[in-house]
Write a protein that holds these residues in place. Sequence first.
Motif, PDB file in Angstrom:
ATOM      1  N   ARG A   1       0.838  -1.209   0.000  1.00  0.00           N
ATOM      2  CA  ARG A   1       0.000   0.000   0.000  1.00  0.00           C
ATOM      3  C   ARG A   1       0.870   1.256   0.000  1.00  0.00           C
TER       4      ARG A   1
ATOM      5  N   ALA B   1       1.389   4.380   5.013  1.00  0.00           N
ATOM      6  CA  ALA B   1       0.428   4.099   3.936  1.00  0.00           C
ATOM      7  C   ALA B   1      -0.821   4.945   4.147  1.00  0.00           C
TER       8      ALA B   1
ATOM      9  N   GLU C   1      -1.878   7.914   1.472  1.00  0.00           N
ATOM     10  CA  GLU C   1      -3.163   7.778   0.785  1.00  0.00           C
ATOM     11  C   GLU C   1      -4.037   9.012   1.003  1.00  0.00           C
TER      12      GLU C   1
END
Length: 336
Positions: A197, A319, A323
Motif C-alpha cells: 500500500r 500508507a 493515501e
Amino acid sequence: MSVSRRGFLAAATGLGALLALAACGGEPASAPAANAAQTSAAATPFSYTDDRGKKIDLPKTPARIVAQVGSAAALWDFGVRPIAVFGPHKLENGKTDPQVGNVDITKVQGLGNVWDEFNVEQYIGLQPELLVSSMYLKDDLWYVPAKSKDTIEKVAPTAGVMLTGRNATEVITKYGELAAKLGANLDAPEITQAKTRYEAALAELEKLAAKGLKIELVSGSPDAMYVSTPEMVPDFKLLSDAGLDIVKPKVDAQGYFESLSWENADKYEADVVLFDSRTQALGLEEMMKKPTFAKLPAVAKGQVYPMWVETPYSYQKWADQLEELVANLQKASKLP
C-alpha cells in the motif's frame, strides 16, 4: 520513603543500590511480556550498530525494550513490543496521542508524557535490556532529558536512529532492520501488505508532481508561523524526493524552519498549504483566526490540508498518511 526524581539523581548511593538490585535479579516492575517473535529470538546473540556508530553486543537478544513513543510505534508495527514508552502518548482527555501510533498504551508503562519528563526510578525498576530512541541531532536521543542522560545510559544499552537528512522510506527501512535484529518477521502478511500500500501511494504521489503545485509546509503557534524546509525532516524530505515543488524558506541557524510573525504569513506564494496537525501545534481553527493566514490564496481556496508531522515510521502508518495526502492533492489545482 518516597524519593523525588531530583533527589534520586543526586544520590549516587541510591543509584548504586537500584542497579545492584537489577543485577541480582530483583523483581522488575510490572510490564507486558514480549511477543512470540521476541521470545524465540531471545536466545540469539544480539549485535547492532546504531546511527551514532555505537556498537551493541549482547549475549542474547533484548526482550525488555523501552522506547521513545515514535520508536515504540515503529517497532510495534514491525511486531516488536516495548514494555515502556516515554514522550507524548496520552492526551489530556485520556485518549491516545497520535504520535504513539498503534501502541496499546494500556499495556505499556509510561515513563513520561511531556518534554524533559522521564521517571528514572521506574525505568530502573523495569530492568530494561535496551532503550531505543530517534535522533534529530547525532548523539542526542529524542526525549531523553540531558539532566538524566548519564544515569539512564548506565542502566541499559541505548540505540539511536537518525531522522535528520533521511526521507521517511529510509527511516522506515532503518527501523525494520532494527526490528529484525530484535526478532521481528519482516515477511509477516500485515507488514508486506502495508508495504505494498505504501509503495503504491508513493508512486501516486510521484505522479502528482507533474501538476506543478507549489506546496508550503507550516506549523503554527500563538505568536508565529513556522515554514519548514523540505530537506531535514523525513516527513517533508519524502515529499521533496518524490518530486513535489516545496517552498524553501530562509531557515534559522538550526536549519529546520523560518519563523514568521503572523503579519508576515504571506511571505511565500503557494498553491497548497500543509499544516502541522500535532496536538502541540496551533490547530487550523485557531490559525484561521489570523487574518493574514485566512487570506492566503491557498487557504481561501480551501487547499489547506493536514500533515501528520512525526507520523510513526512504519509502512502501516505511512500508507495511511500518503493515501490521505494523495487524495487531497488530487483535488488541488494551480492558483492564478
